[in-house]
Design a protein around this motif. Sequence first.
Motif: not given
Length: 407
Positions: A122-133
């Motif tokens: 259920g975790e997510s990145c906020p608007d204006g960002t992208i997820p990077i491993r």
Amino acid sequence: MDLSSSIICILLHSLVFVSLIYSNNSLKIKKPFVNQTFRSEDELYKLNESIAIRLKQLNKPAVKTILSPDGDIIDCVLTHQQPAFDHPLLKGQKPLGPPDIPKGNNQMDNFNESAQLWSLSGESCPDGTIPIRRITEQDLLRASSDSRFGRKFSIMGSNSHQHAIQYVQDGEFYGAQASLNVWNPHGETPDLFSLAQMWVMAGTFEKDLNTIEVGWQIDQRFYGDRRTRFFIFWTADAYRNSCYNLQCPGFVQTNKDIAFGAAISPISTYNGKQFKISLSVWKDVKTGNWWLRYGYKNVGYWPSSLFTNLKDVASKVHWGGEILNEQYPKASSIQMGSGHFPEEGWQKAAYFNNINVLNSKRDYWVQPTNLQNYADSPNCYNVKGGVSRNWGTFFYYGGPGRNKNCL
């Protein structure tokens, strides 16, 4: 990391890794360890410092960090600070808005669509960002050198990469799409490499090939485990300078829900429930950039300025599976797809369906014509296709590798 942690790390890796030194902001190969199980504090400090500098180069500052159930660390990075804008051609730019979506015979749906493991909590990145491993120290230590980190492994002068694919060529292709079910193939090898993907290509192999590649893969050498992961790859110079995911700057990500290199969950089971991902790559009619779509989500784009031959149009498209056999010409035990031959069919063999290409106006998906099958070693891995009302153009592919007919 403190000095004691550094010593433990060196002891674990000294028998299997070359010594690395930092020079000109890059880790280089030195002589292999010879009776150097114990090293001076000064050497340990320098090695630890060089790795820390390189990790700072590779990992962008995060506004939020998410720990995935599989141990991956996902950094939420501001979109304008993503790796793409380190590319000389893209410096100072910002991500573009969404493209026009082609219509037509795409038949994309969310039925049994796989998700990514990191986001299931259920975790997510906020608007204006992208997820990077996040890239770790262990990731760098597994690579033979910094110059090889994140790049496609090959054995020069051999047919070590083996395929079972359908393809079209000698045409003008503005996009490709398909749904492919997701598996976790096995193999008796210390560095398992097996994948399923689409290739959108132009140019000549081993000379000036441009390619965009997207799908799922297991790459134990790169990721350090045998999980099935979503990936992209691109090259503008026949694989000489190119990387997986975001390791080389170029791809501009616009989506905050998809992380390249993240584990896919759930996956298909033999004689059980099937799970898939649906992928589209197409050339936007307005900007000329190559966009990527995952299900109903636009993920981002490859700017056309990155390419030479793919700057205008693709000349061939491949769909299918690939394994890396480091023992070639001996047969490998690495599975492709589900590890079962195409003849076994639904719930047993791996498949691609709803295979389409984009028409010349770049506004409508159509079924490709003149599709051909190809398998390097059909007794090890094969491909078998057809057309149906519900599945559109489809094929089953894969196999177990080494068997009584494949030695």
